[in-house]
Design a protein around this motif. Structure first.
Motif, PDB file in Angstrom:
ATOM      1  N   MET A   1       0.844  -1.194   0.000  1.00 32.51           N
ATOM      2  CA  MET A   1       0.000   0.000   0.000  1.00 32.51           C
ATOM      3  C   MET A   1       0.877   1.240   0.000  1.00 32.51           C
ATOM      4  SD  MET A   1      -2.673  -1.311   2.853  1.00 32.51           S
ATOM      5  CE  MET A   1      -4.293  -0.682   2.536  1.00 32.51           C
ATOM      6  N   ALA A   2       0.520   2.193  -0.820  1.00 35.18           N
ATOM      7  CA  ALA A   2       1.390   3.341  -1.053  1.00 35.18           C
ATOM      8  C   ALA A   2       1.583   4.191   0.198  1.00 35.18           C
ATOM      9  CB  ALA A   2       0.837   4.186  -2.177  1.00 35.18           C
ATOM     10  N   HIS A   3       0.544   4.280   1.029  1.00 41.36           N
ATOM     11  CA  HIS A   3       0.651   5.195   2.156  1.00 41.36           C
ATOM     12  C   HIS A   3       1.398   4.589   3.343  1.00 41.36           C
ATOM     13  CE1 HIS A   3      -2.954   2.836   3.173  1.00 41.36           C
ATOM     14  NE2 HIS A   3      -2.531   2.984   4.390  1.00 41.36           N
ATOM     15  N   ASP A   4       1.735   3.290   3.239  1.00 40.51           N
ATOM     16  CA  ASP A   4       2.346   2.608   4.378  1.00 40.51           C
ATOM     17  C   ASP A   4       3.553   3.323   4.952  1.00 40.51           C
ATOM     18  OD1 ASP A   4       1.771  -0.881   3.535  1.00 40.51           O
ATOM     19  OD2 ASP A   4       0.590   0.582   4.618  1.00 40.51           O
ATOM     20  N   ALA A   5       4.543   3.572   4.061  1.00 43.94           N
ATOM     21  CA  ALA A   5       5.819   4.082   4.537  1.00 43.94           C
ATOM     22  C   ALA A   5       5.706   5.505   5.068  1.00 43.94           C
ATOM     23  CB  ALA A   5       6.844   4.010   3.410  1.00 43.94           C
ATOM     24  N   GLU A   6       4.644   6.219   4.662  1.00 44.23           N
ATOM     25  CA  GLU A   6       4.517   7.618   5.076  1.00 44.23           C
ATOM     26  C   GLU A   6       4.285   7.767   6.577  1.00 44.23           C
ATOM     27  OE1 GLU A   6       1.486   9.366   2.630  1.00 44.23           O
ATOM     28  OE2 GLU A   6       2.495   8.681   0.812  1.00 44.23           O
ATOM     29  N   GLN A   7       3.798   6.703   7.201  1.00 44.07           N
ATOM     30  CA  GLN A   7       3.568   6.786   8.643  1.00 44.07           C
ATOM     31  C   GLN A   7       4.862   6.635   9.440  1.00 44.07           C
ATOM     32  OE1 GLN A   7       0.422   3.984   9.851  1.00 44.07           O
ATOM     33  NE2 GLN A   7       0.109   3.591   7.685  1.00 44.07           N
ATOM     34  N   LEU A   8       5.922   6.274   8.765  1.00 46.02           N
ATOM     35  CA  LEU A   8       7.159   5.921   9.473  1.00 46.02           C
ATOM     36  C   LEU A   8       8.181   7.046   9.385  1.00 46.02           C
ATOM     37  CD1 LEU A   8       7.568   2.238   8.227  1.00 46.02           C
ATOM     38  CD2 LEU A   8       6.665   3.022  10.422  1.00 46.02           C
ATOM     39  N   PRO A   9       8.974   7.233  10.451  1.00 44.10           N
ATOM     40  CA  PRO A   9      10.054   8.206  10.383  1.00 44.10           C
ATOM     41  C   PRO A   9      11.112   7.760   9.371  1.00 44.10           C
ATOM     42  CG  PRO A   9      10.151   6.957  12.442  1.00 44.10           C
ATOM     43  CD  PRO A   9       8.881   6.562  11.754  1.00 44.10           C
ATOM     44  N   ALA A  10      11.902   8.730   8.892  1.00 47.02           N
ATOM     45  CA  ALA A  10      12.871   8.444   7.824  1.00 47.02           C
ATOM     46  C   ALA A  10      13.921   7.429   8.264  1.00 47.02           C
ATOM     47  CB  ALA A  10      13.541   9.742   7.382  1.00 47.02           C
ATOM     48  N   ILE A 204       0.752  -2.877   6.779  1.00 46.32           N
ATOM     49  CA  ILE A 204       0.652  -2.071   7.999  1.00 46.32           C
ATOM     50  C   ILE A 204      -0.819  -1.708   8.175  1.00 46.32           C
ATOM     51  CG2 ILE A 204       1.302   0.101   9.096  1.00 46.32           C
ATOM     52  CD1 ILE A 204       3.875   0.071   7.438  1.00 46.32           C
ATOM     53  N   PRO A 205      -1.425  -2.073   9.293  1.00 50.50           N
ATOM     54  CA  PRO A 205      -2.851  -1.751   9.461  1.00 50.50           C
ATOM     55  C   PRO A 205      -3.097  -0.250   9.378  1.00 50.50           C
ATOM     56  CG  PRO A 205      -2.118  -3.302  11.145  1.00 50.50           C
ATOM     57  CD  PRO A 205      -0.881  -2.830  10.429  1.00 50.50           C
ATOM     58  N   ALA A 206      -4.117   0.127   8.595  1.00 52.09           N
ATOM     59  CA  ALA A 206      -4.463   1.549   8.476  1.00 52.09           C
ATOM     60  C   ALA A 206      -4.980   2.077   9.812  1.00 52.09           C
ATOM     61  CB  ALA A 206      -5.520   1.723   7.381  1.00 52.09           C
ATOM     62  N   ASP A 207      -5.643   1.212  10.570  1.00 47.36           N
ATOM     63  CA  ASP A 207      -6.210   1.606  11.862  1.00 47.36           C
ATOM     64  C   ASP A 207      -5.724   0.615  12.931  1.00 47.36           C
ATOM     65  OD1 ASP A 207      -7.747   2.026  14.115  1.00 47.36           O
ATOM     66  OD2 ASP A 207      -9.631   2.264  13.023  1.00 47.36           O
ATOM     67  N   PRO A 208      -4.672   0.994  13.671  1.00 47.94           N
ATOM     68  CA  PRO A 208      -4.101   0.056  14.651  1.00 47.94           C
ATOM     69  C   PRO A 208      -5.131  -0.411  15.688  1.00 47.94           C
ATOM     70  CG  PRO A 208      -2.693   2.007  14.432  1.00 47.94           C
ATOM     71  CD  PRO A 208      -3.945   2.276  13.653  1.00 47.94           C
ATOM     72  N   GLY A 209      -6.000   0.509  16.109  1.00 45.69           N
ATOM     73  CA  GLY A 209      -6.997   0.136  17.113  1.00 45.69           C
ATOM     74  C   GLY A 209      -7.954  -0.924  16.594  1.00 45.69           C
ATOM     75  N   ALA A 210      -8.380  -0.763  15.339  1.00 51.94           N
ATOM     76  CA  ALA A 210      -9.306  -1.740  14.747  1.00 51.94           C
ATOM     77  C   ALA A 210      -8.615  -3.088  14.565  1.00 51.94           C
ATOM     78  CB  ALA A 210      -9.823  -1.219  13.412  1.00 51.94           C
ATOM     79  N   ALA A 211      -7.347  -3.055  14.139  1.00 52.74           N
ATOM     80  CA  ALA A 211      -6.607  -4.315  13.950  1.00 52.74           C
ATOM     81  C   ALA A 211      -6.479  -5.049  15.281  1.00 52.74           C
ATOM     82  CB  ALA A 211      -5.230  -4.037  13.355  1.00 52.74           C
ATOM     83  N   MET A 212      -6.215  -4.294  16.340  1.00 54.20           N
ATOM     84  CA  MET A 212      -6.060  -4.946  17.645  1.00 54.20           C
ATOM     85  C   MET A 212      -7.384  -5.464  18.172  1.00 54.20           C
ATOM     86  SD  MET A 212      -2.854  -3.180  19.554  1.00 54.20           S
ATOM     87  CE  MET A 212      -3.419  -1.529  19.620  1.00 54.20           C
ATOM     88  N   ALA A 213      -8.474  -4.734  17.895  1.00 51.70           N
ATOM     89  CA  ALA A 213      -9.795  -5.203  18.330  1.00 51.70           C
ATOM     90  C   ALA A 213     -10.141  -6.520  17.631  1.00 51.70           C
ATOM     91  CB  ALA A 213     -10.847  -4.137  18.040  1.00 51.70           C
TER      92      ALA A 213
END
Ligand code: ZN
Length: 337
Positions: A1-10, A204-213
């Protein structure tokens, strides 16, 4: 998914990998570190991926010792990297326990390695230029750990959960409470309220809370319905066996399964004979589409990267002794169970 890496620091490089490899996570900085090292059949690819991104790898950290997470260890250790793993896994590897990596039990090859740095619950671990915290998360395996970076609120969860599921548990090896243990570990992770969740398989889950639920819900099912937990494990182990062999001839699959300890254990727990369970397992997986029959060969349906044929790798019971790690005094460090 294209947006995955954007959540991560460089200073983090994440690479999604299909089975039979765990995803890669490289932490850049003064102490370059890799979390999990893939399957042994792809160790050269893993080393090449690292060479293209870092000059020198200091440390490999394993979330747990399954073959898809530790397969690059031997190759990277030979090139100078240290290996860090949970204290229970480190102790068993140090004494060359035949159960190491569940390699023989699951019939999954692992090249011999030693652990240089046993990791304890809640200890701080310097990776790159940041302090990470070790969180013991037993369940999927007794020695499983997760790694937490509190400033960025990034949580590396190994096989504790993924975007769509909870890690399978082994009730035969780890006892009837393995599901409850996994559920307790998940609750510990939920309480951290991570911003980014990095599982070892899948996106990488888009919504960590939902993935954990979702994972908590599925873990509760492992607790409430042990039969489904045994089936879930058996399906995952068989699918993996088909992936690392790039299929098994249809007329060899039942004899192959009858000879597996994991299948015999599962049959005992389910009150079936190994022969009945093997036939039923193949049948249900064919009908669900999890495995497919093509040219008289059974394959896993999930995406995977085939592994080239290679010489057999010995199981841990015949591995060479663990090389003593030389500390300042030149003595073998203590390893506690
Ligand atoms: Zn695993």
């Amino acid at each position: 998914m294209a947006h995955d890496a954007e959540q991560l620091p460089a200073w983090l490089t994440w690479q999604r990998r299909p089975f039979p490899d765990a995803n890669l996570l490289l932490v850049h900085g003064r102490r370059p570190a890799l979390i999990d090292s893939g399957f042994v059949g792809h160790a050269e690819e893993t080393a090449a991926w690292l060479r293209a991104r870092t000059g020198h790898l200091n440390l490999v950290v394993n979330t747990h010792w399954h073959s898809d997470h530790v397969g690059g260890n031997a190759r990277l250790q030979a090139a100078g990297a240290g290996i860090a793993a949970s204290a229970p896994d480190a102790a068993a590897l140090g004494r060359r326990d035949p159960g190491c990596c569940q390699a023989e039990y699951l019939d999954q090859p692992v090249a011999p390695y030693t652990v240089d740095e046993p990791l304890h619950d809640e200890q701080l671990l310097r990776l790159g230029d940041a302090d990470w915290q070790v969180i013991r998360t037993p369940g999927h395996t007794p020695g499983h750990l997760s790694i937490w970076q509190p400033d960025e609120r990034i949580l590396v969860v190994g096989d504790a959960l993924s975007d769509y599921d909870v890690g399978w548990v082994n009730l035969a090896l780890d006892g009837p409470d393995a599901g409850a243990t996994a559920l307790a570990s998940l609750h510990r992770l939920v309480n951290l309220a991570p911003r980014v969740l990095l599982p070892a398989h899948g996106p990488i889950p888009a919504d960590p809370g939902a993935a954990m639920a979702t994972a908590v819900r599925r873990a509760r099912r492992l607790v409430d319905d042990p039969t489904s937990a045994v089936w879930y494990g058996a399906r995952r182990i068989l699918a993996f066996a088909l992936m690392i062999r790039d299929g098994i001839p249809a007329d060899e699959i039942e004899p192959y399964l009858h000879a597996r300890t994991w299948l015999t254990d599962a049959a005992n727990l389910l009150g079936r004979t190994p022969e009945t369970l093997a036939a039923e397992l193949i049948d249900t997986m064919l009908r669900s589409g999890a495995i497919i029959l093509r040219d008289r060969r059974l394959y896993a349906a999930a995406e995977y990267t085939p592994v080239a044929a290679r010489p057999p790798i010995p199981f841990p019971r015949t591995w060479p002794d663990a090389t003593p790690v030389m500390s300042d005094g030149g003595s073998k460090p203590e390893q506690t169970a």
